[in-house]
Design a protein around this motif. Structure first.
Motif, PDB file in Angstrom:
ATOM      1  N   GLY A  61       0.849  -1.197   0.000  1.00 28.42           N
ATOM      2  CA  GLY A  61       0.000   0.000   0.000  1.00 28.42           C
ATOM      3  C   GLY A  61       0.874   1.231   0.000  1.00 28.42           C
ATOM      4  N   GLY A  62       0.251   2.385  -0.023  1.00 29.52           N
ATOM      5  CA  GLY A  62       0.985   3.632  -0.152  1.00 29.52           C
ATOM      6  C   GLY A  62       1.913   3.913   1.016  1.00 29.52           C
ATOM      7  N   VAL A  63       1.476   3.598   2.249  1.00 29.82           N
ATOM      8  CA  VAL A  63       2.307   3.909   3.419  1.00 29.82           C
ATOM      9  C   VAL A  63       3.609   3.105   3.350  1.00 29.82           C
ATOM     10  N   ALA A  64       3.498   1.836   3.018  1.00 28.69           N
ATOM     11  CA  ALA A  64       4.691   0.983   2.902  1.00 28.69           C
ATOM     12  C   ALA A  64       5.605   1.518   1.801  1.00 28.69           C
ATOM     13  N   SER A 214      12.306   0.421  -8.200  1.00 34.26           N
ATOM     14  CA  SER A 214      12.086  -0.400  -9.399  1.00 34.26           C
ATOM     15  C   SER A 214      10.741  -0.099 -10.058  1.00 34.26           C
ATOM     16  N   LYS A 215       9.822   0.476  -9.293  1.00 32.02           N
ATOM     17  CA  LYS A 215       8.502   0.786  -9.858  1.00 32.02           C
ATOM     18  C   LYS A 215       8.521   2.037 -10.729  1.00 32.02           C
ATOM     19  N   ASN A 216       9.434   2.935 -10.454  1.00 35.50           N
ATOM     20  CA  ASN A 216       9.368   4.238 -11.121  1.00 35.50           C
ATOM     21  C   ASN A 216      10.591   4.608 -11.936  1.00 35.50           C
ATOM     22  N   TRP A 249     -13.084   1.397  -1.995  1.00 32.12           N
ATOM     23  CA  TRP A 249     -12.873   2.808  -2.351  1.00 32.12           C
ATOM     24  C   TRP A 249     -12.174   2.960  -3.693  1.00 32.12           C
ATOM     25  N   LYS A 250     -11.493   1.904  -4.151  1.00 29.58           N
ATOM     26  CA  LYS A 250     -10.772   1.986  -5.431  1.00 29.58           C
ATOM     27  C   LYS A 250     -11.671   1.519  -6.585  1.00 29.58           C
ATOM     28  N   ASP A 251     -12.810   1.000  -6.242  1.00 27.42           N
ATOM     29  CA  ASP A 251     -13.868   0.605  -7.184  1.00 27.42           C
ATOM     30  C   ASP A 251     -13.397  -0.235  -8.385  1.00 27.42           C
ATOM     31  N   VAL A 274      -4.458  -4.800 -11.471  1.00 28.05           N
ATOM     32  CA  VAL A 274      -3.301  -5.274 -10.708  1.00 28.05           C
ATOM     33  C   VAL A 274      -3.500  -4.867  -9.260  1.00 28.05           C
ATOM     34  N   GLY A 275      -3.440  -5.828  -8.356  1.00 25.00           N
ATOM     35  CA  GLY A 275      -3.678  -5.479  -6.953  1.00 25.00           C
ATOM     36  C   GLY A 275      -2.743  -6.199  -6.012  1.00 25.00           C
ATOM     37  N   ALA A 276      -2.056  -5.409  -5.194  1.00 20.23           N
ATOM     38  CA  ALA A 276      -1.191  -6.019  -4.191  1.00 20.23           C
ATOM     39  C   ALA A 276      -2.044  -6.447  -3.001  1.00 20.23           C
ATOM     40  N   MET A 277      -1.686  -7.562  -2.410  1.00 22.82           N
ATOM     41  CA  MET A 277      -2.455  -8.097  -1.283  1.00 22.82           C
ATOM     42  C   MET A 277      -1.778  -7.684   0.022  1.00 22.82           C
ATOM     43  N   GLU A 314       7.163  -5.101 -12.651  1.00 27.03           N
ATOM     44  CA  GLU A 314       6.073  -5.402 -13.583  1.00 27.03           C
ATOM     45  C   GLU A 314       5.040  -4.270 -13.598  1.00 27.03           C
ATOM     46  N   VAL A 315       4.779  -3.689 -12.398  1.00 28.89           N
ATOM     47  CA  VAL A 315       3.844  -2.557 -12.328  1.00 28.89           C
ATOM     48  C   VAL A 315       4.392  -1.402 -13.184  1.00 28.89           C
ATOM     49  N   ASN A 316       5.681  -1.162 -13.061  1.00 28.95           N
ATOM     50  CA  ASN A 316       6.351  -0.144 -13.874  1.00 28.95           C
ATOM     51  C   ASN A 316       6.070  -0.413 -15.364  1.00 28.95           C
ATOM     52  N   PHE A 334      -4.357  10.097  -1.048  1.00 28.62           N
ATOM     53  CA  PHE A 334      -3.543  10.789  -2.057  1.00 28.62           C
ATOM     54  C   PHE A 334      -3.633  10.038  -3.386  1.00 28.62           C
ATOM     55  N   GLY A 335      -3.304   8.736  -3.343  1.00 30.83           N
ATOM     56  CA  GLY A 335      -3.302   7.957  -4.582  1.00 30.83           C
ATOM     57  C   GLY A 335      -1.952   8.073  -5.272  1.00 30.83           C
ATOM     58  N   LEU A 336      -0.934   7.456  -4.638  1.00 27.25           N
ATOM     59  CA  LEU A 336       0.416   7.491  -5.219  1.00 27.25           C
ATOM     60  C   LEU A 336       0.426   6.986  -6.651  1.00 27.25           C
ATOM     61  N   VAL A 337      -0.463   6.040  -6.929  1.00 26.51           N
ATOM     62  CA  VAL A 337      -0.484   5.444  -8.270  1.00 26.51           C
ATOM     63  C   VAL A 337      -0.707   6.484  -9.360  1.00 26.51           C
ATOM     64  N   SER A 339       0.504   9.652  -9.423  1.00 25.23           N
ATOM     65  CA  SER A 339       1.821  10.231  -9.747  1.00 25.23           C
ATOM     66  C   SER A 339       2.723   9.200 -10.427  1.00 25.23           C
ATOM     67  N   GLU A 340       2.606   7.942  -9.982  1.00 24.19           N
ATOM     68  CA  GLU A 340       3.430   6.894 -10.617  1.00 24.19           C
ATOM     69  C   GLU A 340       3.129   6.810 -12.115  1.00 24.19           C
ATOM     70  N   ALA A 341       1.842   6.867 -12.452  1.00 23.64           N
ATOM     71  CA  ALA A 341       1.451   6.765 -13.865  1.00 23.64           C
ATOM     72  C   ALA A 341       1.844   8.029 -14.627  1.00 23.64           C
TER      73      ALA A 341
HETATM   74  N1  UDP Z   1       0.765  -1.206  -5.579  1.00 28.38           N
HETATM   75  C1  UDP Z   1       1.614  -2.180  -6.073  1.00 28.38           C
HETATM   76  N2  UDP Z   1       1.087  -3.276  -6.637  1.00 28.38           N
HETATM   77  C2  UDP Z   1      -0.231  -3.441  -6.762  1.00 28.38           C
HETATM   78  C3  UDP Z   1      -1.104  -2.450  -6.260  1.00 28.38           C
HETATM   79  C4  UDP Z   1      -0.564  -1.335  -5.669  1.00 28.38           C
HETATM   80  O1  UDP Z   1       2.832  -2.064  -5.990  1.00 28.38           O
HETATM   81  O2  UDP Z   1      -0.632  -4.468  -7.289  1.00 28.38           O
HETATM   82  C5  UDP Z   1       1.369  -0.008  -5.001  1.00 28.38           C
HETATM   83  C6  UDP Z   1       1.172   1.192  -5.891  1.00 28.38           C
HETATM   84  O3  UDP Z   1       2.077   1.155  -6.972  1.00 28.38           O
HETATM   85  C7  UDP Z   1       1.378   2.334  -4.918  1.00 28.38           C
HETATM   86  C8  UDP Z   1       0.802   1.761  -3.635  1.00 28.38           C
HETATM   87  O4  UDP Z   1       0.785   0.347  -3.772  1.00 28.38           O
HETATM   88  O5  UDP Z   1       2.751   2.592  -4.756  1.00 28.38           O
HETATM   89  C9  UDP Z   1      -0.611   2.241  -3.392  1.00 28.38           C
HETATM   90  O6  UDP Z   1      -0.598   3.546  -2.910  1.00 28.38           O
HETATM   91  P1  UDP Z   1      -1.822   4.508  -3.078  1.00 28.38           P
HETATM   92  O7  UDP Z   1      -1.474   5.766  -2.382  1.00 28.38           O
HETATM   93  O8  UDP Z   1      -2.186   4.644  -4.518  1.00 28.38           O
HETATM   94  O9  UDP Z   1      -3.047   3.776  -2.380  1.00 28.38           O
HETATM   95  P2  UDP Z   1      -3.225   3.028  -0.968  1.00 28.38           P
HETATM   96  O10 UDP Z   1      -3.065   1.570  -1.231  1.00 28.38           O
HETATM   97  O11 UDP Z   1      -2.217   3.556  -0.024  1.00 28.38           O
HETATM   98  O12 UDP Z   1      -4.631   3.350  -0.579  1.00 28.38           O
END
Ligand code: UDP
Length: 429
Positions: A61-64, A214-216, A249-251, A274-277, A314-316, A334-337, A339-341
């Protein structure tokens, strides 16, 4: 307490997150000398400051994402920073996810059992924290009650809220507020997120992305395309993607609906969700199962998780290759994703929620959309007008370079620490 859970004392100690080294000087080329010099100057008076960052997960998630860059950079500047994550079982994280959702405005009740689970884990965390910190930064609601179990602690405590807490559910806020108010300071992403009547000094800091992780980091197009092709995606057909936790919330189901609508005009259009668990997010697998069920047998829809090895690199690649990156957030800290995109020059369509409009200027660096039909219309517009998509992409890179790179976040964080350190000194005189 209760019979169902292991409440052996010491069984929920916060875990140390081990981190690689990073050097702030490596950011000079990408972020400029001025901000790096300012970080160095601020850090001069902070050498040896003992800082503990306390959050609930080291991945997903974003905090990590933020802490895995911020803490090594603080260390590089001589700050004695450490990051620990609270540990807990499913029932603890079910309770904290309810608090998270309630803080973002969902109308939820937290049961007595969940309250006691929450407080027990917070107390255990407090017990394991040694009393030698100058500053403790507590991220989000999961460890928000730790301070209440350490009443004579000498450190300055900061509550860092990453979510949109502008309209919290009253029950959740009545529960959390007394714990939050035991902190010396609270930091929010936007002024409008500060819950009404909060009696703690506050400030705001906008998050940022790490352009060198590696993501950016810059990725050659051939490698990005090869990586995406290896995932089974057809490189000859258009692609849209959303990279986000599987969270209401990400719908993500709304993204699926918008993709189906956009396919009426672009039948070849593919979708990658794509979703991180994150281990602190027990809702994710239920939502994942719903999406899996919805897209069963549907050609052109892809569902990936970090457990399949679809992570930073791979996300990159996916964000790099996608014709349109979608972020259909309904509520967002905020939605780091985003800015990443933008950083990859992608054409972005995102929800008008929380911190997103501060990154994405509508009609300048991408398009903001409101509902599913609007999302579908924006997606098809960008697919129809690749020149416009490129123009947004170039403007997006500039916007992120000027505002949302890690050294700026480090500078803002050091400024806050300087203020706090001065007040630590004052109180020790
Ligand atoms: N993320 C990722 N892989 C995924 C889904 C999310 O690495 O499959 C990362 C994403 O690239 C971003 C962070 O998790 O760096 C999500 O941060 P964001 O602020 O967008 O949302 P949050 O999960 O904190 O609500």
């Amino acid at each position: 307490m209760n019979e169902q859970h292991d409440h052996t004392p010491g069984s929920a100690r916060p875990q140390l997150v081990r981190l690689r080294k990073k050097s702030i000087d490596r950011y000079r080329d990408v972020a400029g000398d001025a901000v790096v010099d300012e970080c160095r100057e601020l850090a001069d008076s902070l050498r040896g400051l003992r800082v503990l960052e306390l959050s609930s997960t080291a991945t997903g998630g974003g905090v990590a994402e933020l802490l895995s860059s911020l803490v090594p950079l603080e260390r590089d500047l001589g700050i004695d920073a450490e990051w620990r994550v609270v540990t807990g079982d499913r029932s603890f994280f079910e309770a904290t996810k309810r608090l998270h959702n309630g803080l973002q405005g969902m109308d939820l009740a937290i049961s007595e059992l969940q309250t006691s689970e929450y407080l027990w884990h917070n107390e255990e965390t407090a017990r394991a924290i040694e009393d030698h910190w100058d500053v403790v930064v507590v991220h989000d609601p999961q460890p928000a009650a730790v301070r209440s179990f350490l009443k004579r602690d000498a450190a300055k405590w900061v509550w860092r809220c990453h979510v949109d807490s502008s309209h919290p559910c009253p029950g959740t806020w009545n529960f959390l507020r007394p714990y939050v108010e035991l902190h010396d300071w609270a930091v929010f992403t936007l002024d409008e997120f500060i819950p009404p009547g909060l009696e703690v000094p506050t400030s705001t800091i906008l998050p940022a992305i790490d352009p060198l992780n590696s993501k950016n980091r810059a990725l050659p197009s051939y490698l990005a395309r090869q990586t995406v092709g290896d995932l089974g995606i057809d490189l000859e057909r258009p692609l849209i993607t959303q990279v986000s936790r599987f969270d209401p919330w990400k719908d993500p189901l709304g993204v699926l609906a918008a993709w189906r609508m956009a396919r009426e005009e672009f039948p070849q259009l593919q979708l990658a969700l794509v979703g991180a668990m994150a281990p602190d997010d027990p809702e994710a697998w239920d939502i994942y199962a719903k999406i899996e069920n919805e897209i069963r047998g549907e050609a052109g829809a892809f569902l990936f998780t970090d457990q399949m090895g679809v992570a930073g690199f791979e996300v990159n690649a996916i964000q790099h290759v996608a014709d349109v990156v979608v972020q259909k957030s309904i509520r967002e800290g905020f939605g780091l994703v985003v800015s990443e995109a933008l950083w990859k020059g992608a054409a972005v369509v995102a929800g008008r929620a929380g911190g997103i409009p501060s990154q994405l200027i509508d009609g300048e660096t991408g398009l903001l959309a409101d509902d599913t039909t609007d999302f579908a219309a924006c997606i098809t517009e960008l697919l129809r007008r690749p020149e416009l998509a490129r123009q947004f992409g170039a403007a997006g890179i500039r916007r992120v370079r000027e505002n949302f790179l890690m050294p700026r976040l480090l500078r803002d964080t050091l400024r806050l620490m300087k203020d706090l350190a001065e007040s630590v000194d004052q109180s020790r005189k």
